[in-house]
Design an enzyme around this catalytic site. Sequence first.
Site, mmCIF file in Angstrom:
data_model
loop_
_atom_site.group_PDB
_atom_site.id
_atom_site.type_symbol
_atom_site.label_atom_id
_atom_site.label_comp_id
_atom_site.label_asym_id
_atom_site.label_seq_id
_atom_site.Cartn_x
_atom_site.Cartn_y
_atom_site.Cartn_z
ATOM 1 N N HIS A 1 -11.631 -23.935 -23.308
ATOM 2 C CA HIS A 1 -11.062 -24.990 -22.458
ATOM 3 C C HIS A 1 -10.461 -24.458 -21.164
ATOM 4 O O HIS A 1 -10.522 -25.110 -20.131
ATOM 5 C CB HIS A 1 -10.030 -25.801 -23.237
ATOM 6 C CG HIS A 1 -10.645 -26.587 -24.352
ATOM 7 N ND1 HIS A 1 -11.602 -27.553 -24.131
ATOM 8 C CD2 HIS A 1 -10.465 -26.533 -25.702
ATOM 9 C CE1 HIS A 1 -11.982 -28.065 -25.295
ATOM 10 N NE2 HIS A 1 -11.314 -27.463 -26.255
ATOM 11 N N HIS B 1 -4.640 -37.277 30.433
ATOM 12 C CA HIS B 1 -4.586 -36.417 29.240
ATOM 13 C C HIS B 1 -5.358 -35.126 29.526
ATOM 14 O O HIS B 1 -6.567 -35.065 29.343
ATOM 15 C CB HIS B 1 -5.172 -37.158 28.031
ATOM 16 C CG HIS B 1 -4.754 -36.556 26.720
ATOM 17 N ND1 HIS B 1 -5.557 -35.747 25.962
ATOM 18 C CD2 HIS B 1 -3.573 -36.640 26.044
ATOM 19 C CE1 HIS B 1 -4.913 -35.368 24.872
ATOM 20 N NE2 HIS B 1 -3.699 -35.903 24.896
#
Length: 467
Positions: free
Chosen positions: A292, A370
Amino acid sequence: MANKPNSKQRTIAKEATLTGVGLHTGEKVTMKFLPAPENHGYAFKRVDLEGEPIIEADANFVENTQRGTNLEKKGVKIQTPEHVLAALVGLEIDNVLIELNSPELPIMDGSSKFFVEALENAGVVEQEKEREEYIVKDVISYKDEASGSEITIIPSDDYQITTMVDFGTKVLGTQNATLLKLSDFKEEISNARTFSFLHELEMLLEHGLIKGGDLNNAIVYVDKEISDETMKKLEKAFGKEKLSVKPNGILDNLTLHQPNEAARHKLLDVIGDLALTGIRIRGKVIANKPGHFVNTQFAKKLAKIIKLEKRNSVPKYDLSLPPLMDIHQIMDMLPHRPPFLLIDRVLELSDNHVVGMKNVTMNEPFFVGHFPGAPVMPGVLQVEAMAQTGGILVLSTVPDPENYLTFFMKIDKVKFKQKVLPGDTLIFHCSLITPIRRGICHMQAYAYANDKLVCEAEMMAQIAKKQ
């Protein structure tokens, strides 16, 4: 990532109930399989807790792997789901909600057999949506150096699994098992029961950790001399008057279904644990000494790779074709106008997704201020453009979209990956996370340019009638 031809998602036709005990807790448990909607996957609902919390079958919730796979989410636990998940994958069922009144799933006979029977009795129904599948294109491996356990997945036309186990004991040496196609799961793998060795069992009994165990749900391999005292303890623990060791080295009261039942059960566990990736897999798994821990670590690694590939997989659109909506049709629906209308075309529109497009030119008004010397599209405007694209999706649900406005409610998990420059063509893909209710739209949005993901965000917006 791909959809297999004619491969629709599936759920069950009606609910199915099973009762049993948890192997480790010994508690009685009632479990219900319930039909679930498309894209639901597998999830567990704890009806014995306040609020009936739900925990998804997700590798990221694996808490520990002692004596089984154990999940935990916000303090809510689910123990040993692997045999149930294997049954769901083995029957090619995609969407099911599993209700439990205990943290631990019933062990039944230690296999997936009873879960398979219950699901088949409930009936399997096809749903509308295509099943998503992860197609393995490269070799992916995980090795646990401490135990030498290793799992590898390689490309294949089908989901196939081979397990190789070697316990280094005379009673259970090297064994292999292979599943060539999922349709053989029921016949070849589903009845393979869990097993343990006598030395493990003695320790578990001493610590009171195997309350639900009896000789009908675990094969016990006797890997050492067994004293009269130990035999008496075992007889008392299992409620048997007389126990003995069979010539093949297992405790009696159980007959092996197949000589390699242990390897088949390990294969069953691999299928159940890899279900925690949350997606159907097309590839061949080769698991050497699986357990597992290594299974779930591999599932986590695989889930991470799948998520990354999914995020970076850029959808392809033929921009030379006439759009579904041009700029005039967009303005008929959205209240925005230049210079704040940030999408030029709509390429796709369905009940749960929309694809929009914007050509970023040097003439954009925002480039004036910008970084005019090094123009870059502001990130907030990329988010706004995605929101406008999503606005098309939500406004398409009302008959008179021109009478509505769309307002942001929430923006979450925003990430900017690449710069957007003049000359770029932006593609926006927005899909619903939850169905639209009361005009509220919760969606996952991605923006792409130059075959790369440039921006992503989770967004929530609401439409409201103009005053």
